[in-house]
Design an enzyme around this catalytic site. Structure first.
Site, PDB file in Angstrom:
ATOM      1  CG  LEU A 126      -1.988  -1.104   1.257  1.00  0.00           C
ATOM      2  CD1 LEU A 126      -2.705  -1.101   2.592  1.00  0.00           C
ATOM      3  CD2 LEU A 126      -2.983  -0.924   0.118  1.00  0.00           C
ATOM      4  N   GLY A 127       2.024   1.181   0.591  1.00  0.00           N
ATOM      5  CA  GLY A 127       2.860   2.377   0.651  1.00  0.00           C
ATOM      6  C   GLY A 127       4.044   2.185   1.564  1.00  0.00           C
ATOM      7  NE  ARG A 128       9.087   2.598  -0.635  1.00  0.00           N
ATOM      8  CZ  ARG A 128       8.805   2.637  -1.929  1.00  0.00           C
ATOM      9  NH1 ARG A 128       8.463   3.788  -2.500  1.00  0.00           N
ATOM     10  NH2 ARG A 128       8.833   1.545  -2.659  1.00  0.00           N
ATOM     11  N   GLY A 129       6.762   4.479   4.349  1.00  0.00           N
ATOM     12  CA  GLY A 129       7.029   5.700   5.098  1.00  0.00           C
ATOM     13  C   GLY A 129       8.445   5.661   5.615  1.00  0.00           C
TER      14      GLY A 129
ATOM     15  CB  SER B  87       6.708   1.019   8.704  1.00  0.00           C
ATOM     16  OG  SER B  87       5.789   2.056   8.463  1.00  0.00           O
TER      17      SER B  87
ATOM     18  CB  VAL C 223       1.869   0.144   4.909  1.00  0.00           C
ATOM     19  CG1 VAL C 223       0.450  -0.208   5.302  1.00  0.00           C
ATOM     20  CG2 VAL C 223       2.515   0.961   6.021  1.00  0.00           C
TER      21      VAL C 223
ATOM     22  CE  LYS D 236       3.822   1.949  11.364  1.00  0.00           C
ATOM     23  NZ  LYS D 236       3.194   3.026  12.159  1.00  0.00           N
TER      24      LYS D 236
ATOM     25  CG  ASP E  28       3.094  12.467  12.099  1.00  0.00           C
ATOM     26  OD1 ASP E  28       3.185  13.593  11.550  1.00  0.00           O
ATOM     27  OD2 ASP E  28       3.477  11.414  11.550  1.00  0.00           O
TER      28      ASP E  28
END
EC number: 2.7.11.1
Length: 391
Positions: A45-48, A51, A53, A68, A156
């Site tokens: 789904l994505g990255r940050g 992490s 995800v 996650k 956040d």
């Protein structure tokens, strides 16, 4: 200089003082690990920053979840996020932590959450009505008042961390990776929150902040929604961020703020701050956003976006503002006409801070070879052949 003047939260000041030590002493928390074989990754789904995800399936009940996978980070930070999620579990509009798993070989920890069928905020926010904005802001406030009442600052708050399933009008506040327990008099790291949502206290390096930091971030979200200007304060770096704020709120009140708390301003601001008058909120209204703006919206915004963190509305005070009268009335009517149901698990797209939205997943090809999937494989979570294939 005798140093900055101390500050304490106006509400929920001593919550953690009155709790047993094990409630807030996350470093001593013993994590109970689940079974990683219960989950199969479906697509990324994505990255940050901290992490990666994934959407996944819990093969024991066939339910969608979000996994996650945490990047290598201090054990202390992971324990903090877990302890906070466990303390807040079941709270209104708080993302539910369903499980914690770890691969016995790689030792990579992963957090398993309820799934939220999220609409990307950049698309969604352009379609919201005046009532929608009031409704979702009120839902965020429920989550914030709850976490604050539990002695926890989110630190956040931003659109990426608010999952909205618009079809079911469900909202969840996610990514508690920067959240922290509030202890009066404690000095905290100012390197939290995302630039456009950082409160003035962070930008002037005032460390004795509290829950009111989240209320500034919420004000930035509200401004971007009602004025259709994303982000509302668009700084190019942390110094420029304060300049952008000063161009709206004025420099006079900024200097009053730093004088009140005896804050020493970084000399870099001398050349860039200048002198600015306080602008009226009405000047941001135009033909494209006027249907979203009302006198009560501007009054509410004005009571959130204050330099002095002690002057901002608390989450509970915010919920009592006239801006929400129609929402409160509707919710009261609905709860009296229907059986009050519990918090329904919802569904998610970008499940964490700073995740860049991932395009519609293509058939597996490029995804399977990614280091993320490799990392996930080493985590002991089997990746089905259809991982990343379109649903």
């Amino acid at each position: 200089m005798s140093g900055p003047v101390p500050s304490r939260a106006r509400v929920y000041t001593d919550v953690n003082t009155h709790r047993p030590r094990e409630y807030w002493d996350y470093e001593s928390h013993v994590v109970e690990w689940g079974n990683q074989d219960d989950y199969q990754l479906v697509r990324k789904l994505g990255r940050g920053k901290y992490s990666e995800v994934f959407e996944a399936i819990n093969i024991t009940n066939n339910e969608k979840v979000v996994v996650k996978i945490l990047k290598p980070v201090k054990k202390k930070k992971i324990k903090r996020e877990i302890k906070i999620l466990e303390n807040l579990r079941g709270g209104p509009n708080i993302i539910t932590l369903a499980d914690i798993v770890k691969d016995p070989v790689s030792r990579t920890p992963a957090l398993v959450f309820e799934h939220v069928n999220n609409t990307d905020f950049k698309q969604l926010y352009q379609t919201l009505t005046d009532y929608d904005i009031r409704f979702y802001m009120y839902e965020i406030l429920k989550a914030l008042d709850y976490c604050h009442s539990m002695g926890i600052m989110h630190r956040d708050v931003k659109p990426h961390n608010v999952m909205i399933d618009h079809e079911h009008r469900k909202l969840r506040l996610i990514d508690w990776g920067l959240a922290e327990f509030y202890h009066p008099g404690q000095e905290y790291n100012v390197r939290v929150a995302s630039r456009y949502f950082k409160g003035p206290e962070l930008l002037v390096d005032y460390q004795m902040y509290d829950y009111s930091l989240d209320m500034w971030s919420l004000g930035c979200m509200l401004a971007s929604m009602i004025f259709r200007k994303e982000p509302f304060f668009h700084g190019h770096d942390n110094y420029d961020q304060l300049v952008r704020i000063a161009k709206v709120l004025g420099t006079e009140d900024l200097y009053d703020y730093i004088d009140k708390y005896n804050i020493e301003l970084d000399p870099r601001f001398n050349d860039i701050l200048g002198r600015h008058s306080r602008k009226r909120w009405e000047r941001f209204v135009h033909s494209e956003n006027q249907h979203l703006v009302s006198p009560e919206a501007l009054d509410f915004l004005d009571k959130l976006l204050r330099y002095d963190h002690q002057s901002r509305l608390t989450a509970r005070e915010a919920m009592e503002h006239p801006y929400f009268y129609t929402v409160v009335k509707d919710q009261a009517r609905m709860s009296s006409t229907s059986m009050a149901g519990g918090s329904t698990p919802v569904s998610s797209a970008n499940m964490m801070s700073g995740i860049s939205s991932v395009p519609t997943p293509s058939p597996l090809g490029p995804l399977a070879g990614s280091p993320v999937i490799a990392a996930a494989n080493s985590l002991g979570i089997p990746v089905p052949a259809a991982a990343g294939a379109q649903q």
